[in-house]
Scaffold this motif. Structure first.
Motif, mmCIF file in Angstrom:
data_model
loop_
_atom_site.group_PDB
_atom_site.id
_atom_site.type_symbol
_atom_site.label_atom_id
_atom_site.label_comp_id
_atom_site.label_asym_id
_atom_site.label_seq_id
_atom_site.Cartn_x
_atom_site.Cartn_y
_atom_site.Cartn_z
ATOM 1 N N ARG A 97 0.178 -0.945 -0.052
ATOM 2 C CA ARG A 97 0.491 0.144 0.150
ATOM 3 C C ARG A 97 1.079 1.557 0.259
ATOM 4 O O ARG A 97 0.720 1.920 -0.350
ATOM 5 C CB ARG A 97 -1.377 -0.376 1.720
ATOM 6 C CG ARG A 97 -2.036 -1.115 0.897
ATOM 7 C CD ARG A 97 -3.271 -0.068 1.662
ATOM 8 N NE ARG A 97 -4.320 -1.270 2.448
ATOM 9 C CZ ARG A 97 -5.039 -1.373 3.117
ATOM 10 N NH1 ARG A 97 -5.207 -0.282 3.725
ATOM 11 N NH2 ARG A 97 -5.909 -2.027 2.965
ATOM 12 N N PHE A 110 4.216 1.429 -1.395
ATOM 13 C CA PHE A 110 4.447 1.701 -2.188
ATOM 14 C C PHE A 110 3.519 1.893 -3.228
ATOM 15 O O PHE A 110 4.178 2.812 -4.025
ATOM 16 C CB PHE A 110 5.193 0.485 -3.081
ATOM 17 C CG PHE A 110 6.150 0.323 -4.133
ATOM 18 C CD1 PHE A 110 6.912 1.037 -4.466
ATOM 19 C CD2 PHE A 110 5.543 -0.356 -5.117
ATOM 20 C CE1 PHE A 110 7.621 0.950 -5.094
ATOM 21 C CE2 PHE A 110 6.085 -0.189 -5.983
ATOM 22 C CZ PHE A 110 7.441 0.144 -6.073
ATOM 23 N N VAL A 111 2.189 1.321 -3.720
ATOM 24 C CA VAL A 111 1.201 2.256 -4.602
ATOM 25 C C VAL A 111 1.489 3.711 -4.188
ATOM 26 O O VAL A 111 1.406 4.298 -5.503
ATOM 27 C CB VAL A 111 0.157 1.421 -4.396
ATOM 28 C CG1 VAL A 111 -1.083 2.060 -5.114
ATOM 29 C CG2 VAL A 111 0.295 -0.299 -4.818
ATOM 30 N N ARG A 112 1.069 3.922 -2.570
ATOM 31 C CA ARG A 112 0.669 5.202 -2.774
ATOM 32 C C ARG A 112 1.986 6.336 -3.595
ATOM 33 O O ARG A 112 2.081 6.801 -3.742
ATOM 34 C CB ARG A 112 0.849 5.401 -1.310
ATOM 35 C CG ARG A 112 0.792 7.001 -1.045
ATOM 36 C CD ARG A 112 0.613 7.671 0.653
ATOM 37 N NE ARG A 112 -0.592 6.560 1.126
ATOM 38 C CZ ARG A 112 -1.765 6.952 1.641
ATOM 39 N NH1 ARG A 112 -2.014 8.306 2.137
ATOM 40 N NH2 ARG A 112 -2.610 6.108 1.921
ATOM 41 N N GLN A 113 3.132 5.698 -3.150
ATOM 42 C CA GLN A 113 4.724 5.925 -3.636
ATOM 43 C C GLN A 113 4.853 6.658 -5.479
ATOM 44 O O GLN A 113 4.827 7.513 -5.910
ATOM 45 C CB GLN A 113 5.771 5.914 -2.885
ATOM 46 C CG GLN A 113 6.285 6.436 -1.795
ATOM 47 C CD GLN A 113 6.211 5.143 -0.210
ATOM 48 O OE1 GLN A 113 7.748 4.996 -1.317
ATOM 49 N NE2 GLN A 113 7.419 5.513 0.781
ATOM 50 N N ALA A 114 4.316 5.289 -5.667
ATOM 51 C CA ALA A 114 4.536 5.022 -7.326
ATOM 52 C C ALA A 114 3.906 6.058 -7.977
ATOM 53 O O ALA A 114 4.234 6.624 -9.181
ATOM 54 C CB ALA A 114 4.586 3.092 -7.336
#
Lengths: 196, 81
Positions: free
Chosen positions: B54, B56-60
């Protein structure tokens, strides 16, 4: 005898101008955050830029309808999502038509099966997934689900705010979020495992 | 606390993953999930992975606003005079 229009009260006019300037400044301060959400609601940067400009033009015209003290970022996003729908950029697909998604452990299990299982002690997601994988998987999630993921998981809105922005019941936000995250993981698995 | 008898506790734990990370579990569900995570490395690894995913998705997914767009938005403001 003709009636004369009363002169506007200069003090009231000055007060209104001050309120409007304050509103516009606060809205502009939020532009970076609004853009991050806008960018993932549409497919291209150009669409996001157009949508931002239309949103801010409308917000500046309708500033009096914003209730001070409420969530301005959510108010701007509500305008933006409505514009996005109105302009037909989205091709709505019914959630019922989507295939049944896999469970919540699906992506981990697929990575594990493919020999890309992380060491649990130093589990680094970024070693196995790239930024491009995420962007591409997200864009493959159907709009109804993606909108909720983008608002809650990327825009950091509460369920209640997301429900208000999208004008759907909070229970629908929760169910779309749940299914949407599973679909996202399926897409990630397809991109990272099946193309490996 | 324990999950319902006759049901695979890992299946039960998997169902609680999302509401657990969203902090939406009732006190009893939370206690059940945590008791199981305490003893089950299989579920624990998957919970840790999901939490990191989660983030990582937010940052990516973040793409910063193009610098000239803010100027274009500012130009949409109502002129003062």
């Amino acid at each position: 005898m003709g009636e004369t229009t009363p002169e506007p009260d200069p003090r009231k006019l000055a007060e209104e101008a001050r309120d409007r300037v304050r509103f516009e400044e606060e809205a502009l301060d939020l532009a970076d955050q609004v853009y991050r959400v806008a960018r993932r609601l549409v497919s291209t940067r150009e669409e996001a830029e157009d949508l931002m400009q239309e949103t801010y033009a409308r917000a500046f015209r309708a500033w009096r309808s914003f209730q001070p003290g409420t969530n301005l970022r959510a108010w701007l996003l509500r305008i933006l999502t409505n514009l996005n729908i109105d302009r037909g950029r989205r091709q709505q697909r019914s959630p019922d038509l989507q295939p049944l998604e896999e469970g919540d452990y699906y992506l981990y299990n697929r990575l594990e099966e493919s020999g890309r299982e992380p060491n649990a002690d130093q589990d680094r997601v970024d070693e196995r997934l790239s930024q491009d994988d995420v962007v591409s998987a997200l864009s493959a999630v159907p709009h109804d689900f993606r909108d909720v993921i983008v608002l809650v998981d990327i825009g950091d809105f509460s369920y209640a705010d997301a429900a208000q922005i999208l004008e759907i019941p909070i229970g629908t936000v929760m169910s779309r979020l749940h299914r949407g995250r599973r679909i996202l993981k399926q897409e990630l698995a397809e991109q990272t495992v099946e193309t490996a | 606390m324990a999950f319902s008898p006759g049901v695979d506790p890992c299946d039960e734990c998997e169902k609680l993953l999302q509401p657990y990370l969203d902090k939406q579990l009732s006190d009893s569900e939370l206690a059940e999930a945590e008791a199981h995570l305490e003893v089950c490395a299989y579920c624990r690894k998957r919970y840790v992975f999901e939490e990191k995913l989660r983030m990582f998705v937010r940052q990516a997914a973040v793409e910063e606003m193009p610098p000239d767009l803010k100027q274009k938005l500012a130009e949409l403001r109502t002129p003062l005079f």
